[in-house]
Structure formats: structure tokens, C-alpha cells
Design a protein around this motif. Structure first.
Motif, PDB file in Angstrom:
ATOM      1  N   ILE A 160     -64.064 -37.103 -29.839  1.00  0.00           N
ATOM      2  CA  ILE A 160     -63.857 -36.814 -28.420  1.00  0.00           C
ATOM      3  C   ILE A 160     -62.413 -37.143 -28.068  1.00  0.00           C
ATOM      4  CG2 ILE A 160     -64.549 -37.323 -26.059  1.00  0.00           C
ATOM      5  CD1 ILE A 160     -66.761 -36.000 -27.653  1.00  0.00           C
ATOM      6  N   GLY A 161     -61.788 -36.228 -27.390  1.00  0.00           N
ATOM      7  CA  GLY A 161     -60.415 -36.440 -26.954  1.00  0.00           C
ATOM      8  C   GLY A 161     -60.301 -36.352 -25.443  1.00  0.00           C
ATOM      9  N   TRP A 162     -59.326 -37.070 -24.922  1.00  0.00           N
ATOM     10  CA  TRP A 162     -58.945 -36.943 -23.518  1.00  0.00           C
ATOM     11  C   TRP A 162     -57.580 -36.266 -23.465  1.00  0.00           C
ATOM     12  CZ3 TRP A 162     -61.783 -37.593 -19.233  1.00  0.00           C
ATOM     13  CH2 TRP A 162     -62.951 -38.362 -19.305  1.00  0.00           C
ATOM     14  N   PHE A 163     -57.470 -35.284 -22.589  1.00  0.00           N
ATOM     15  CA  PHE A 163     -56.231 -34.552 -22.374  1.00  0.00           C
ATOM     16  C   PHE A 163     -55.942 -34.547 -20.879  1.00  0.00           C
ATOM     17  CE2 PHE A 163     -55.616 -32.528 -26.549  1.00  0.00           C
ATOM     18  CZ  PHE A 163     -56.839 -32.834 -27.133  1.00  0.00           C
ATOM     19  N   ARG A 164     -54.704 -34.223 -20.524  1.00  0.00           N
ATOM     20  CA  ARG A 164     -54.370 -34.106 -19.117  1.00  0.00           C
ATOM     21  C   ARG A 164     -53.390 -32.966 -18.907  1.00  0.00           C
ATOM     22  NH1 ARG A 164     -51.071 -39.843 -18.292  1.00  0.00           N
ATOM     23  NH2 ARG A 164     -49.241 -39.320 -19.563  1.00  0.00           N
ATOM     24  N   GLN A 165     -53.406 -32.449 -17.690  1.00  0.00           N
ATOM     25  CA  GLN A 165     -52.545 -31.311 -17.382  1.00  0.00           C
ATOM     26  C   GLN A 165     -52.111 -31.368 -15.932  1.00  0.00           C
ATOM     27  OE1 GLN A 165     -54.401 -27.460 -18.055  1.00  0.00           O
ATOM     28  NE2 GLN A 165     -52.412 -26.512 -18.414  1.00  0.00           N
ATOM     29  N   THR A 166     -50.817 -31.100 -15.721  1.00  0.00           N
ATOM     30  CA  THR A 166     -50.266 -30.965 -14.383  1.00  0.00           C
ATOM     31  C   THR A 166     -49.814 -29.518 -14.206  1.00  0.00           C
ATOM     32  OG1 THR A 166     -48.118 -31.712 -15.200  1.00  0.00           O
ATOM     33  CG2 THR A 166     -49.552 -33.374 -14.215  1.00  0.00           C
ATOM     34  N   PRO A 167     -49.714 -29.059 -12.959  1.00  0.00           N
ATOM     35  CA  PRO A 167     -49.355 -27.657 -12.713  1.00  0.00           C
ATOM     36  C   PRO A 167     -48.047 -27.268 -13.395  1.00  0.00           C
ATOM     37  CG  PRO A 167     -50.145 -28.647 -10.708  1.00  0.00           C
ATOM     38  CD  PRO A 167     -50.037 -29.764 -11.701  1.00  0.00           C
ATOM     39  N   GLY A 168     -48.071 -26.149 -14.077  1.00  0.00           N
ATOM     40  CA  GLY A 168     -46.872 -25.639 -14.715  1.00  0.00           C
ATOM     41  C   GLY A 168     -46.548 -26.261 -16.053  1.00  0.00           C
ATOM     42  N   LYS A 169     -47.390 -27.166 -16.508  1.00  0.00           N
ATOM     43  CA  LYS A 169     -47.143 -27.829 -17.795  1.00  0.00           C
ATOM     44  C   LYS A 169     -48.283 -27.560 -18.765  1.00  0.00           C
ATOM     45  CE  LYS A 169     -44.096 -31.616 -16.468  1.00  0.00           C
ATOM     46  NZ  LYS A 169     -43.848 -33.069 -16.615  1.00  0.00           N
ATOM     47  N   GLU A 170     -47.966 -27.740 -20.042  1.00  0.00           N
ATOM     48  CA  GLU A 170     -48.993 -27.613 -21.076  1.00  0.00           C
ATOM     49  C   GLU A 170     -49.984 -28.776 -20.968  1.00  0.00           C
ATOM     50  OE1 GLU A 170     -47.817 -24.179 -22.870  1.00  0.00           O
ATOM     51  OE2 GLU A 170     -49.217 -25.472 -23.942  1.00  0.00           O
ATOM     52  N   ARG A 171     -51.216 -28.489 -21.370  1.00  0.00           N
ATOM     53  CA  ARG A 171     -52.200 -29.566 -21.450  1.00  0.00           C
ATOM     54  C   ARG A 171     -51.798 -30.475 -22.614  1.00  0.00           C
ATOM     55  NH1 ARG A 171     -58.394 -27.853 -20.867  1.00  0.00           N
ATOM     56  NH2 ARG A 171     -57.360 -26.837 -19.112  1.00  0.00           N
ATOM     57  N   SER A 203     -55.547 -27.855 -30.439  1.00  0.00           N
ATOM     58  CA  SER A 203     -56.173 -26.713 -31.112  1.00  0.00           C
ATOM     59  C   SER A 203     -57.397 -27.097 -31.928  1.00  0.00           C
ATOM     60  CB  SER A 203     -55.154 -26.020 -32.019  1.00  0.00           C
ATOM     61  OG  SER A 203     -54.661 -26.924 -32.991  1.00  0.00           O
ATOM     62  N   MET A 204     -57.566 -28.386 -32.229  1.00  0.00           N
ATOM     63  CA  MET A 204     -58.747 -28.824 -32.990  1.00  0.00           C
ATOM     64  C   MET A 204     -60.002 -28.791 -32.136  1.00  0.00           C
ATOM     65  SD  MET A 204     -57.843 -29.579 -36.074  1.00  0.00           S
ATOM     66  CE  MET A 204     -59.200 -30.591 -36.658  1.00  0.00           C
ATOM     67  N   TYR A 205     -59.853 -28.865 -30.838  1.00  0.00           N
ATOM     68  CA  TYR A 205     -60.988 -29.036 -29.938  1.00  0.00           C
ATOM     69  C   TYR A 205     -61.513 -27.684 -29.471  1.00  0.00           C
ATOM     70  CZ  TYR A 205     -59.703 -33.936 -29.956  1.00  0.00           C
ATOM     71  OH  TYR A 205     -59.447 -35.226 -30.339  1.00  0.00           O
ATOM     72  N   ASP A 206     -62.814 -27.491 -29.627  1.00  0.00           N
ATOM     73  CA  ASP A 206     -63.385 -26.201 -29.263  1.00  0.00           C
ATOM     74  C   ASP A 206     -64.449 -26.296 -28.175  1.00  0.00           C
ATOM     75  OD1 ASP A 206     -65.124 -26.050 -32.506  1.00  0.00           O
ATOM     76  OD2 ASP A 206     -65.204 -27.496 -30.871  1.00  0.00           O
ATOM     77  N   ASN A 207     -64.602 -27.471 -27.611  1.00  0.00           N
ATOM     78  CA  ASN A 207     -65.530 -27.641 -26.492  1.00  0.00           C
ATOM     79  C   ASN A 207     -64.834 -28.485 -25.431  1.00  0.00           C
ATOM     80  OD1 ASN A 207     -68.247 -26.601 -27.727  1.00  0.00           O
ATOM     81  ND2 ASN A 207     -67.378 -27.956 -29.268  1.00  0.00           N
ATOM     82  N   TRP A 208     -64.847 -28.011 -24.214  1.00  0.00           N
ATOM     83  CA  TRP A 208     -64.085 -28.648 -23.138  1.00  0.00           C
ATOM     84  C   TRP A 208     -64.945 -28.848 -21.896  1.00  0.00           C
ATOM     85  CZ3 TRP A 208     -58.934 -30.133 -23.538  1.00  0.00           C
ATOM     86  CH2 TRP A 208     -58.290 -29.738 -24.710  1.00  0.00           C
ATOM     87  N   GLY A 209     -64.632 -29.911 -21.163  1.00  0.00           N
ATOM     88  CA  GLY A 209     -65.215 -30.106 -19.852  1.00  0.00           C
ATOM     89  C   GLY A 209     -64.407 -29.397 -18.794  1.00  0.00           C
ATOM     90  N   GLN A 210     -64.827 -29.580 -17.542  1.00  0.00           N
ATOM     91  CA  GLN A 210     -64.189 -28.847 -16.434  1.00  0.00           C
ATOM     92  C   GLN A 210     -63.033 -29.620 -15.815  1.00  0.00           C
ATOM     93  OE1 GLN A 210     -66.821 -30.758 -16.082  1.00  0.00           O
ATOM     94  NE2 GLN A 210     -66.304 -31.972 -14.275  1.00  0.00           N
ATOM     95  N   GLY A 211     -62.889 -30.885 -16.183  1.00  0.00           N
ATOM     96  CA  GLY A 211     -61.775 -31.679 -15.692  1.00  0.00           C
ATOM     97  C   GLY A 211     -62.113 -32.497 -14.459  1.00  0.00           C
ATOM     98  N   THR A 212     -61.404 -33.605 -14.319  1.00  0.00           N
ATOM     99  CA  THR A 212     -61.516 -34.438 -13.126  1.00  0.00           C
ATOM    100  C   THR A 212     -60.103 -34.840 -12.700  1.00  0.00           C
ATOM    101  OG1 THR A 212     -62.586 -36.403 -12.166  1.00  0.00           O
ATOM    102  CG2 THR A 212     -61.811 -36.613 -14.434  1.00  0.00           C
ATOM    103  N   PRO A 213     -59.766 -34.685 -11.418  1.00  0.00           N
ATOM    104  CA  PRO A 213     -58.391 -34.936 -10.991  1.00  0.00           C
ATOM    105  C   PRO A 213     -58.121 -36.420 -10.738  1.00  0.00           C
ATOM    106  CG  PRO A 213     -59.681 -34.088  -9.169  1.00  0.00           C
ATOM    107  CD  PRO A 213     -60.578 -34.091 -10.351  1.00  0.00           C
ATOM    108  N   VAL A 214     -56.946 -36.844 -11.145  1.00  0.00           N
ATOM    109  CA  VAL A 214     -56.470 -38.200 -10.899  1.00  0.00           C
ATOM    110  C   VAL A 214     -55.137 -38.101 -10.167  1.00  0.00           C
ATOM    111  CG1 VAL A 214     -55.614 -40.313 -11.983  1.00  0.00           C
ATOM    112  CG2 VAL A 214     -57.650 -39.172 -12.903  1.00  0.00           C
TER     113      VAL A 214
END
Length: 126
Positions: free
Chosen positions: A34-45, A111-122
Motif C-alpha cells: 500500500i502506498g500513499w501519494f499526494r497531488q496538488t493542482p498542476g503537479k504530478e502525483r 506506475s507499480m500501483y494499479d488500484n487507487w482510492g478517490q483521495g482525501t484533501p489535506v
């Protein structure tokens, strides 16, 4: 089918803490990373941390090392991201993701991850 649902995001002041949860279903958590990722507008996850559920081994990216802790409760099929000493730079939508893992350590490659959640904003702001 594989499902991941994040929760726990919200507004926090700089220096504060939050705990994110990733509730999983449809697969045996012991066999997945399980991995945690984050993304801001205009940037790569970008990657934050990962955990190999079977043995609890973890990896972190440098910006969060020592501030964030990833953990899992296999009895609840849930993975957590404990975030301390938050700064405005940590503001993002946080996603958890999963992939089937065998003998290797968990990967921080998106690219290793093939299942994702919908995200939660912080949001970290005063």
C-alpha cells in the motif's frame, strides 16, 4: 473487487497533525503493498510512503521522513498515514493505492500501483 477508501483529511494549522486512513476491501491485505501519494493542482502525483503489509517494512520520501509514519492494522484491513509537524507544503489531495507484492520491498513508483482510492484533501493553513 479491489477497493480503497481514504478518510481523515481536513484543515489543520501549521505544526499540527492528522491521521489519514485507507480502508481496503476485496483483497487480502497481506499480499499487497500500500502506498500513499499526494497531488496538488498542476503537479504530478508524487509518492509519500509505502508499506509491505505482510512484514510491515516501509519506505518514505525525504520531505516526509521523520514527520510521517505509515502503519497497518491487518485485522481491520486498514492502512494509516500519521502526519506530524505539518507545513503548508504538505497541502494536497492524498491518495492510497495498492499492488500485488511478492518478495521485494514496497515501491514508491507510481506506475507499480494499479488500484487507487478517490483521495482525501489535506489543507495546512493558519
Amino acid at each position: 473487487q479491489v477497493q480503497l477508501v481514504e478518510s481523515g483529511g481536513g484543515l489543520v494549522q501549521p505544526g499540527g497533525s492528522l491521521r489519514l486512513s485507507c480502508a481496503t476491501s476485496g483483497f487480502t491485505l497481506d499480499y499487497y503493498a500500500i502506498g500513499w501519494f499526494r497531488q496538488t493542482p498542476g503537479k504530478e502525483r508524487e509518492a509519500v510512503s509505502c508499506i509491505k503489509s505482510r512484514d510491515g517494512s516501509t519506505h518514505y520520501v525525504d520531505p516526509v521522513e521523520g514527520r510521517f509514519t505509515i502503519s497497518r492494522d491487518n485485522t481491520k484491513d486498514t492502512v494509516y498515514l500519521h502526519m506530524n509537524s505539518l507545513s503548508p507544503e504538505d497541502t494536497a489531495v492524498y491518495y492510497c493505492a495498492a499492488y500485488r507484492i511478492f518478495f521485494e520491498q514496497c515501491s514508491l513508483l507510481r506506475s507499480m500501483y494499479d488500484n487507487w482510492g478517490q483521495g482525501t484533501p489535506v489543507t495546512v493553513s493558519s
